[in-house]
Write an enzyme that holds these catalytic residues in place. Structure first.
Site, PDB file in Angstrom:
ATOM      1  N   HIS A   1     -19.640 -29.659  21.178  1.00 10.25           N
ATOM      2  CA  HIS A   1     -20.851 -29.399  20.199  1.00 10.25           C
ATOM      3  C   HIS A   1     -20.805 -30.140  18.768  1.00 10.25           C
ATOM      4  O   HIS A   1     -21.471 -30.523  18.248  1.00 10.25           O
ATOM      5  CB  HIS A   1     -20.788 -27.965  19.861  1.00 10.25           C
ATOM      6  CG  HIS A   1     -21.564 -27.157  21.169  1.00 10.25           C
ATOM      7  ND1 HIS A   1     -22.479 -26.137  20.843  1.00 10.25           N
ATOM      8  CD2 HIS A   1     -21.396 -27.314  22.512  1.00 10.25           C
ATOM      9  CE1 HIS A   1     -22.798 -25.662  21.978  1.00 10.25           C
ATOM     10  NE2 HIS A   1     -22.386 -26.522  23.031  1.00 10.25           N
TER      11      HIS A   1
ATOM     12  N   ARG B   1     -15.522 -26.614  24.425  1.00 10.21           N
ATOM     13  CA  ARG B   1     -17.075 -26.608  24.153  1.00 10.21           C
ATOM     14  C   ARG B   1     -17.008 -27.021  22.789  1.00 10.21           C
ATOM     15  O   ARG B   1     -18.224 -27.580  22.233  1.00 10.21           O
ATOM     16  CB  ARG B   1     -17.543 -25.201  24.268  1.00 10.21           C
ATOM     17  CG  ARG B   1     -18.971 -24.785  24.189  1.00 10.21           C
ATOM     18  CD  ARG B   1     -19.566 -23.577  24.819  1.00 10.21           C
ATOM     19  NE  ARG B   1     -20.911 -23.739  24.782  1.00 10.21           N
ATOM     20  CZ  ARG B   1     -21.425 -22.721  24.012  1.00 10.21           C
ATOM     21  NH1 ARG B   1     -20.815 -21.675  23.552  1.00 10.21           N
ATOM     22  NH2 ARG B   1     -22.905 -22.531  24.047  1.00 10.21           N
TER      23      ARG B   1
ATOM     24  N   HIS C   1     -17.231 -27.264  32.764  1.00 12.27           N
ATOM     25  CA  HIS C   1     -17.459 -26.049  33.203  1.00 12.27           C
ATOM     26  C   HIS C   1     -16.642 -25.435  34.283  1.00 12.27           C
ATOM     27  O   HIS C   1     -16.994 -24.568  35.055  1.00 12.27           O
ATOM     28  CB  HIS C   1     -18.865 -25.838  33.317  1.00 12.27           C
ATOM     29  CG  HIS C   1     -20.118 -26.015  32.340  1.00 12.27           C
ATOM     30  ND1 HIS C   1     -21.387 -26.159  32.478  1.00 12.27           N
ATOM     31  CD2 HIS C   1     -19.743 -25.850  31.242  1.00 12.27           C
ATOM     32  CE1 HIS C   1     -21.806 -26.251  31.469  1.00 12.27           C
ATOM     33  NE2 HIS C   1     -20.926 -26.272  30.505  1.00 12.27           N
TER      34      HIS C   1
ATOM     35  N   ASN D   1     -24.755 -22.646  18.225  1.00 11.03           N
ATOM     36  CA  ASN D   1     -23.320 -22.631  18.179  1.00 11.03           C
ATOM     37  C   ASN D   1     -22.919 -20.973  17.851  1.00 11.03           C
ATOM     38  O   ASN D   1     -21.616 -21.001  17.715  1.00 11.03           O
ATOM     39  CB  ASN D   1     -22.893 -23.440  17.035  1.00 11.03           C
ATOM     40  CG  ASN D   1     -23.041 -24.884  17.217  1.00 11.03           C
ATOM     41  OD1 ASN D   1     -22.970 -25.452  18.399  1.00 11.03           O
ATOM     42  ND2 ASN D   1     -23.275 -25.800  16.080  1.00 11.03           N
TER      43      ASN D   1
HETATM   44  C1  HEM Z   1     -26.230 -30.715  29.740  1.00 14.89           C
HETATM   45  C2  HEM Z   1     -25.088 -30.323  29.255  1.00 14.89           C
HETATM   46  C3  HEM Z   1     -24.704 -28.882  28.780  1.00 14.89           C
HETATM   47  C4  HEM Z   1     -25.301 -27.644  28.948  1.00 14.89           C
HETATM   48  C5  HEM Z   1     -26.844 -27.522  28.961  1.00 14.89           C
HETATM   49  C6  HEM Z   1     -24.176 -26.719  28.645  1.00 14.89           C
HETATM   50  C7  HEM Z   1     -24.480 -25.356  28.680  1.00 14.89           C
HETATM   51  C8  HEM Z   1     -23.712 -24.231  28.296  1.00 14.89           C
HETATM   52  C9  HEM Z   1     -24.029 -22.744  28.276  1.00 14.89           C
HETATM   53  C10 HEM Z   1     -25.099 -22.161  28.212  1.00 14.89           C
HETATM   54  C11 HEM Z   1     -22.799 -22.315  28.025  1.00 14.89           C
HETATM   55  C12 HEM Z   1     -22.417 -20.742  28.040  1.00 14.89           C
HETATM   56  C13 HEM Z   1     -22.612 -20.444  26.487  1.00 14.89           C
HETATM   57  C14 HEM Z   1     -22.866 -18.983  26.086  1.00 14.89           C
HETATM   58  O1  HEM Z   1     -22.625 -18.141  27.287  1.00 14.89           O
HETATM   59  O2  HEM Z   1     -22.989 -18.627  25.212  1.00 14.89           O
HETATM   60  C15 HEM Z   1     -21.714 -23.321  28.234  1.00 14.89           C
HETATM   61  C16 HEM Z   1     -20.446 -22.880  28.223  1.00 14.89           C
HETATM   62  C17 HEM Z   1     -19.446 -23.813  28.132  1.00 14.89           C
HETATM   63  N1  HEM Z   1     -19.563 -25.109  28.130  1.00 14.89           N
HETATM   64 FE1  HEM Z   1     -21.279 -25.986  28.471  1.00 14.89          FE
HETATM   65  N2  HEM Z   1     -23.078 -27.099  28.613  1.00 14.89           N
HETATM   66  C18 HEM Z   1     -23.129 -28.505  28.540  1.00 14.89           C
HETATM   67  C19 HEM Z   1     -22.148 -29.593  28.534  1.00 14.89           C
HETATM   68  C20 HEM Z   1     -20.793 -29.152  28.316  1.00 14.89           C
HETATM   69  C21 HEM Z   1     -19.872 -30.500  28.336  1.00 14.89           C
HETATM   70  C22 HEM Z   1     -19.984 -31.592  28.219  1.00 14.89           C
HETATM   71  C23 HEM Z   1     -18.632 -29.564  28.207  1.00 14.89           C
HETATM   72  C24 HEM Z   1     -17.244 -30.106  27.751  1.00 14.89           C
HETATM   73  C25 HEM Z   1     -16.916 -31.318  28.109  1.00 14.89           C
HETATM   74  C26 HEM Z   1     -18.923 -28.066  28.204  1.00 14.89           C
HETATM   75  C27 HEM Z   1     -17.968 -27.235  28.015  1.00 14.89           C
HETATM   76  C28 HEM Z   1     -18.154 -25.877  28.207  1.00 14.89           C
HETATM   77  C29 HEM Z   1     -17.302 -24.641  28.338  1.00 14.89           C
HETATM   78  C30 HEM Z   1     -15.673 -25.047  28.331  1.00 14.89           C
HETATM   79  C31 HEM Z   1     -17.946 -23.459  28.147  1.00 14.89           C
HETATM   80  C32 HEM Z   1     -17.232 -22.329  28.123  1.00 14.89           C
HETATM   81  C33 HEM Z   1     -16.944 -21.869  26.831  1.00 14.89           C
HETATM   82  C34 HEM Z   1     -16.240 -20.494  26.718  1.00 14.89           C
HETATM   83  O3  HEM Z   1     -15.841 -19.741  27.536  1.00 14.89           O
HETATM   84  O4  HEM Z   1     -16.010 -19.985  25.452  1.00 14.89           O
HETATM   85  N3  HEM Z   1     -20.351 -28.011  28.203  1.00 14.89           N
HETATM   86  N4  HEM Z   1     -22.256 -24.474  28.510  1.00 14.89           N
END
Ligand code: HEM
Length: 326
Positions: free
Chosen positions: A71, A67, A192, A96
């Site tokens: 970002h 993530r 995800h 962030n």
């Molecule tokens: C339209 C694109 C995306 C949206 C709207 C999105 C949105 C989100 C949201 C809302 C969360 C939860 C955050 C929280 O609870 O605070 C999340 C978590 C996460 N996202 Fe995405 N994301 C996107 C694309 C991506 C991409 C491209 C990657 C990596 C290549 C990614 C990797 C992750 C990971 C690994 C988590 C979990 C983080 C953790 O457990 O600490 N995301 N994302």
């Protein structure tokens, strides 16, 4: 001669894009940029050792780093601007607030600085460390390109990350603006396959989807029951989290099960679910779920993500500490 022509073309493209180089074949990044720049120190191995020791203690660092790279690369390109401290830096923006992994990057940086000072950028360390974490998490080991320089600009007001309710077509647009194709987007959302989301990022789907006062009808009803218990309507929805990959046996493994889950209407975020429902992205989702090589496609998409608007050559700087400009 051919190499010279390619380098000249790369220079022209970068110059035309106001000094920031877009992804793709013209990227001036290279595999093994640090080879021979730090005497006999293997920079990638030094970073890898730090990642392995963090991962041993807490495997969720893999999700954190994935993530973090996303970002970083989406705001001002992959220039480590997300790492800079300051009252109004990117790190402080609401989007962030839950980004993690800064301590790991700082530890990798000091490990590298101790043996090869002033050479290895924080922007490269993010990309190398994320690659290592993906590999430890069960994904393939892709080859990273290096040679990025660190940016000096970081403002919270510049942070404009896609919301979880973004539509597939808007998301395709946003990724397209970074030089990433719809296929890249489908693979990258496969990030995800690990990690968690707070209830507040999908709670509308449980109680009031698109202001209808009803739940999202596309969500599997068993999943909805589980989530209702985990995310009560009146609770402080910021603290509880759920796995983004609802396959309990692989929610911490980088694999294709996220795609199988969303095809079973078990996506957590709205964008996750819509990826499986949208006519443009469904065929790719189907193919990956059925066994098209996810590790390879994901690795290639991560390499492209890592090349978004990079600073190279004399641009930016190599920070001494990742959280502040020199
Ligand atoms: C339209 C694109 C995306 C949206 C709207 C999105 C949105 C989100 C949201 C809302 C969360 C939860 C955050 C929280 O609870 O605070 C999340 C978590 C996460 N996202 Fe995405 N994301 C996107 C694309 C991506 C991409 C491209 C990657 C990596 C290549 C990614 C990797 C992750 C990971 C690994 C988590 C979990 C983080 C953790 O457990 O600490 N995301 N994302």
């Amino acid at each position: 001669m051919a190499k010279l022509i390619i380098m000249a073309l790369a220079f022209l493209v970068c110059a035309a894009s106001r000094g920031r180089c877009e992804e793709g074949g013209t990227s001036p990044l290279q595999v093994g940029f640090y080879d021979g720049k730090c005497a006999d120190v293997d920079v990638e191995a030094a970073v890898g050792a730090v990642v392995a020791s963090f991962y041993d203690r807490d495997p969720t660092v893999a999700a954190a780093l994935l993530r973090l790279q996303f970002h970083d690369c989406f705001i001002h390109g992959c220039d480590a601007s997300i790492l800079l401290d300051g009252p109004d830096s990117e790190k402080t923006s609401p989007a962030n607030r839950r980004v993690r992994g800064y301590d790991l990057i700082e530890a990798a940086k000091s490990s590298v600085e101790a043996v090869c000072p002033g050479v290895v950028s924080c922007a490269d360390i993010i990309v190398m460390a994320t690659r290592d974490a993906v590999s430890l998490g069960g994904g393939g080991r892709y080859t990273v390109q290096t040679g990025r320089r660190d940016g000096t600009i970081s403002f919270a007001s510049d942070v404009n990350m896609p919301a979880s309710s973004i539509s597939v077509s808007d998301s395709i647009k946003v990724f397209g603006e970074k030089g990433l194709s719809p296929t890249d987007m489908v693979y990258l959302l496969g990030g995800h396959t690990i990690g968690v989301a707070r209830c507040s990022t999908f709670q509308d789907r449980l109680y009031n989807f698109q202001n209808t006062g009803e739940p999202d009808p596309t969500m599997d009803s068993t999943l909805r029951d589980t989530l209702l218990a985990r995310c009560p309507q009146d609770s402080d929805s910021d603290e509880n989290t759920v796995d983004l990959d609802q396959n309990a046996s692989s929610s911490s493994t980088v694999d294709n099960s996220y795609y199988q889950q969303i095809l079973s209407n078990r996506g957590i975020l709205q964008i996750d679910q819509e990826l499986a429902l949208d006519q443009w992205t469904r065929p790719t989702v189907d193919a990956i779920a059925q066994g098209l090589d996810f590790n390879m496609g994901f690795g290639q998409a991560m390499i492209k993500l890592g090349a978004v608007q990079v600073l190279t050559g004399e641009q930016g700087e190599v920070r001494q500490f990742c959280n502040r400009n020199n």
